[in-house]
Design a protein around this motif. Sequence first.
Motif, PDB file in Angstrom:
ATOM      1  N   VAL A  77       0.837  -1.202   0.000  1.00 16.25           N
ATOM      2  CA  VAL A  77       0.000   0.000   0.000  1.00 16.25           C
ATOM      3  C   VAL A  77       0.870   1.249   0.000  1.00 16.25           C
ATOM      4  O   VAL A  77       0.638   2.182  -0.771  1.00 16.25           O
ATOM      5  CB  VAL A  77      -0.978  -0.003   1.201  1.00 16.25           C
ATOM      6  N   LEU A  78       1.895   1.287   0.832  1.00 14.50           N
ATOM      7  CA  LEU A  78       2.778   2.450   0.903  1.00 14.50           C
ATOM      8  C   LEU A  78       3.496   2.657  -0.430  1.00 14.50           C
ATOM      9  O   LEU A  78       3.568   3.778  -0.932  1.00 14.50           O
ATOM     10  CB  LEU A  78       3.794   2.284   2.038  1.00 14.50           C
ATOM     11  N   ARG A  79       4.007   1.582  -1.011  1.00 13.44           N
ATOM     12  CA  ARG A  79       4.696   1.691  -2.304  1.00 13.44           C
ATOM     13  C   ARG A  79       3.756   2.213  -3.385  1.00 13.44           C
ATOM     14  O   ARG A  79       4.144   3.054  -4.205  1.00 13.44           O
ATOM     15  CB  ARG A  79       5.286   0.342  -2.715  1.00 13.44           C
ATOM     16  N   VAL A  80       2.525   1.727  -3.397  1.00  9.44           N
ATOM     17  CA  VAL A  80       1.541   2.178  -4.389  1.00  9.44           C
ATOM     18  C   VAL A  80       1.173   3.641  -4.147  1.00  9.44           C
ATOM     19  O   VAL A  80       1.107   4.440  -5.084  1.00  9.44           O
ATOM     20  CB  VAL A  80       0.287   1.270  -4.356  1.00  9.44           C
ATOM     21  N   GLU A  81       0.931   4.011  -2.910  1.00  4.24           N
ATOM     22  CA  GLU A  81       0.505   5.378  -2.578  1.00  4.24           C
ATOM     23  C   GLU A  81       1.524   6.420  -3.019  1.00  4.24           C
ATOM     24  O   GLU A  81       1.165   7.482  -3.514  1.00  4.24           O
ATOM     25  CB  GLU A  81       0.254   5.502  -1.072  1.00  4.24           C
ATOM     26  N   TYR A  82       2.800   6.129  -2.843  1.00  7.58           N
ATOM     27  CA  TYR A  82       3.843   7.093  -3.185  1.00  7.58           C
ATOM     28  C   TYR A  82       4.406   6.893  -4.594  1.00  7.58           C
ATOM     29  O   TYR A  82       5.335   7.578  -4.984  1.00  7.58           O
ATOM     30  CB  TYR A  82       4.953   7.078  -2.129  1.00  7.58           C
ATOM     31  N   GLY A  83       3.827   5.968  -5.336  1.00  6.27           N
ATOM     32  CA  GLY A  83       4.231   5.780  -6.723  1.00  6.27           C
ATOM     33  C   GLY A  83       5.507   4.990  -6.907  1.00  6.27           C
ATOM     34  O   GLY A  83       6.062   4.949  -7.999  1.00  6.27           O
ATOM     35  N   ALA A  84       5.991   4.342  -5.866  1.00  2.87           N
ATOM     36  CA  ALA A  84       7.188   3.513  -5.994  1.00  2.87           C
ATOM     37  C   ALA A  84       6.849   2.192  -6.677  1.00  2.87           C
ATOM     38  O   ALA A  84       7.730   1.515  -7.188  1.00  2.87           O
ATOM     39  CB  ALA A  84       7.803   3.251  -4.631  1.00  2.87           C
ATOM     40  N   LYS A  85       5.572   1.831  -6.690  1.00  4.51           N
ATOM     41  CA  LYS A  85       5.100   0.646  -7.409  1.00  4.51           C
ATOM     42  C   LYS A  85       3.878   1.060  -8.210  1.00  4.51           C
ATOM     43  O   LYS A  85       2.943   1.642  -7.676  1.00  4.51           O
ATOM     44  CB  LYS A  85       4.731  -0.473  -6.460  1.00  4.51           C
ATOM     45  N   LYS A  86       3.909   0.770  -9.483  1.00  5.71           N
ATOM     46  CA  LYS A  86       2.797   1.113 -10.364  1.00  5.71           C
ATOM     47  C   LYS A  86       1.879  -0.082 -10.514  1.00  5.71           C
ATOM     48  O   LYS A  86       2.326  -1.192 -10.742  1.00  5.71           O
ATOM     49  CB  LYS A  86       3.330   1.534 -11.728  1.00  5.71           C
ATOM     50  N   LEU A  87       0.588   0.187 -10.362  1.00  2.00           N
ATOM     51  CA  LEU A  87      -0.411  -0.851 -10.602  1.00  2.00           C
ATOM     52  C   LEU A  87      -0.811  -0.813 -12.072  1.00  2.00           C
ATOM     53  O   LEU A  87      -0.954   0.271 -12.644  1.00  2.00           O
ATOM     54  CB  LEU A  87      -1.645  -0.606  -9.727  1.00  2.00           C
TER      55      LEU A  87
END
Length: 130
Positions: A77-87
């Motif tokens: 969730v943290l990675r997705v929220e800050y854009g470090a992981k793209k869905l």
Amino acid sequence: MNANELRRVNSWLERWARWVHLGSAQQAKSMLQVIMEGGLIGRGAGGAATPMLDCIEMDIEAALSRLSISDPKSVLVLRVEYGAKKLPNIPLDAPREQKALRLDMSKRTYERRLKMAREFIYQQVWEQKK
């Protein structure tokens, strides 16, 4: 977490996300290996190149590694929220409802996990900096 602490951790996490996108966070490399490959070099007061061993981005990455052992969904969730992981098929600036739906959780669960991960990062990084 009070408003000042939240601003501080948000600033750290935004820097960390940019660092991730620049390719500085690479899996399965030790600190020694990164230094040997010429990474993490800074300039000392005398102008000589010295390894930068104190990097908040690496501290955050290390804290996330520790958190992933007990709570990998909060790390995601943290990675997705800050854009470090793209869905896939979701823009980086998508609303939280959309991100939560893609991660198969409610918005409330998404926000709870995000809050918990931020607090964990703040506690881990702030304690190291004291």
